[in-house]
Enzyme design. Structure first.
Site, PDB file in Angstrom:
ATOM      1  N   TRP A   1       0.815  -1.212   0.000  1.00 41.26           N
ATOM      2  CA  TRP A   1       0.000   0.000   0.000  1.00 41.26           C
ATOM      3  C   TRP A   1       0.849   1.263   0.000  1.00 41.26           C
ATOM      4  CZ3 TRP A   1      -4.427  -0.423  -1.940  1.00 41.26           C
ATOM      5  CH2 TRP A   1      -5.201  -1.573  -1.746  1.00 41.26           C
TER       6      TRP A   1
ATOM      7  N   ASP B   1      -1.066   6.656   7.084  1.00 41.46           N
ATOM      8  CA  ASP B   1      -2.168   5.803   6.625  1.00 41.46           C
ATOM      9  C   ASP B   1      -2.387   4.742   7.690  1.00 41.46           C
ATOM     10  OD1 ASP B   1      -3.852   3.947   5.476  1.00 41.46           O
ATOM     11  OD2 ASP B   1      -2.716   3.727   3.615  1.00 41.46           O
TER      12      ASP B   1
ATOM     13  N   LYS C   1     -12.142  -1.854   8.143  1.00 42.42           N
ATOM     14  CA  LYS C   1     -11.317  -2.846   8.816  1.00 42.42           C
ATOM     15  C   LYS C   1     -11.781  -3.050  10.258  1.00 42.42           C
ATOM     16  CE  LYS C   1      -8.548  -2.716   5.185  1.00 42.42           C
ATOM     17  NZ  LYS C   1      -8.411  -3.822   4.223  1.00 42.42           N
TER      18      LYS C   1
END
Length: 410
Positions: free
Chosen positions: A115, A206, A231
């Site tokens: 990511w 992030d 999540k």
């Protein structure tokens, strides 16, 4: 038709507490006794405005977010923020340093997984400044090409005056996470970050796959923290932003100086001035997130979930190590860099991975297949995965190892 719920170890969208889903089902029909369902009600109704304000308050109190930072709600997931952070922070940098050319501006990226690599490539694609790799963890991996570690602090090479410094706290695909122990060399190196002349840090975190699972170190020093909700705290469709107020800049003024124009719905200033209601937000995801946060608070907040997360991760990693000793499993991540949220490992032997997945599904456990880019097994231990769920998986792993070992020795 299935009449009972399975245990969902998927990496996202992830499992949600059953009590929350049951309450949300009622809200779909009648939100806050309005007689209108949450998916139908106006986002400017007094009931919803009060609700979203409470969601903000729950995040602020549980994470201890200081008044120097605004909490915003938007759409597009974490991936959209790969673009938004670049556009907003380069606009800020243009206002602070209008004399610099694009080649003289730099954005630092810490690459520890798939990511953060995607975020770097987006920054490079957008331009407006040089995208610099301050750290590439692949150089320190066992095979030289994989993301399997967090390197020590002296391996970072930050630029002296970055427009932004980006890192991904937990890499969902690769199972790599910064250590929460500030004395560990695998923690994020907050103490060596270069500061602006004002003393502020242009730091972007992030936290999509670890948000609200444990406290965020040095939260007040971040310029921007962002997280997709899907999540730990809600369904897909909601992204939470924590933005330091000096980063709520006039992007149109920056554009007049030559910065890339920022779409209004990506402008942090627009979101803040509209109190996250500039356009119609994701009402249902915000509602479910609010219910999750209320439940978190009732259970003891981050202290409760941090302790729970540690116990769950320790149990699964112990089962992986036991399988390694028997030649059945193989962990992927180097010691000290292992994620609490996403445990990644291989099942050794021809057809063994398929047998492991099929056996797990037979006993009511799904979502264990690793990401298509790396394969293997991925166990996602988000907040709503209970300790009992984890214990059931660990028991299955032990049974699989025992049977596989017996088969090999026969």
């Amino acid at each position: 038709m299935t009449t009972s719920r399975v245990i969902n170890f998927g990496a996202g969208p992830s499992t949600l507490p059953q009590s929350v889903l049951e309450k949300a089902a009622q809200g779909l029909l009648n939100f806050e006794d309005t007689g209108i369902g949450i998916a139908e009600i106006s986002h400017r109704s007094k009931e919803f405005v009060a609700f979203i304000s409470n969601v903000e308050a729950l995040i602020r109190s549980q994470l201890n977010v200081p008044p120097t930072h605004s909490i915003l709600f938007t759409q597009g997931g974490g991936t959209t923020q790969f673009s938004a952070v670049v556009l907003n922070l380069l606009a800020r940098h243009k206002l602070l340093h209008p004399e610099l050319t694009d080649d003289e501006r730099v954005m630092d990226y810490v690459l520890t997984g798939s990511w953060s690599k995607k975020a770097f490539l987006e920054a490079k694609r957008l331009g407006g400044a040089r995208a610099n790799i301050a750290l590439d963890a692949r150089k320190y991996s066992k095979d030289g090409v994989s993301f399997d570690n967090v390197p020590p602090h002296d391996e970072y090479a930050f630029s002296p005056a970055s427009a932004l410094i980006y890192y991904c706290e937990n890499e969902t695909i690769d199972g790599v996470q910064f250590s929460p122990d500030p004395s560990a060399q695998t923690s994020f190196p907050f103490t060596i970050l270069p500061r602006e002349r004002s003393g502020l840090l242009p730091l972007v975190g992030d936290h999509s796959s670890s948000f609200m699972s444990r406290p965020i170190p040095h939260l007040s020093e971040h310029a921007v923290i962002f997280a997709g909700a899907q999540k730990n705290i809600g369904p897909a469709g909601l992204t939470v932003l924590i933005v330091r107020q000096d980063c709520l800049v006039d992007v149109d003024a920056a554009a007049k100086l030559g910065a890339t124009p920022v779409p209004l719905c990506l402008s942090y200033k627009t979101l803040a001035e509209g109190r996250s209601l500039y356009n119609t937000p994701s009402l249902l995801p915000i509602y479910i997130t609010g219910l999750v946060l209320e439940r978190m608070q009732e259970l003891g907040g981050l202290a409760y979930f941090e302790a729970l997360g540690r116990r769950k991760a320790e149990k699964v990693y112990a089962a992986v190590r036991a399988g390694e000793e028997r030649g059945v499993f193989q962990g992927k991540v180097q010691a000290g860099s292992c994620s609490w949220m996403n445990v990644i490992f291989n099942v050794l032997g021809s057809g063994a991975e398929s047998r492991f997945l099929a056996g797990a599904e037979k006993v009511g456990m799904k979502g264990l297949k690793g990401h298509r880019s790396v394969g293997g097994i991925r166990v996602s231990l988000y907040n709503a995965v209970t300790e009992a769920d984890t214990d059931k998986l660990v028991d299955y792993m032990k049974e699989f190892v025992s049977e596989a070992s017996s088969f090999c020795s026969a």
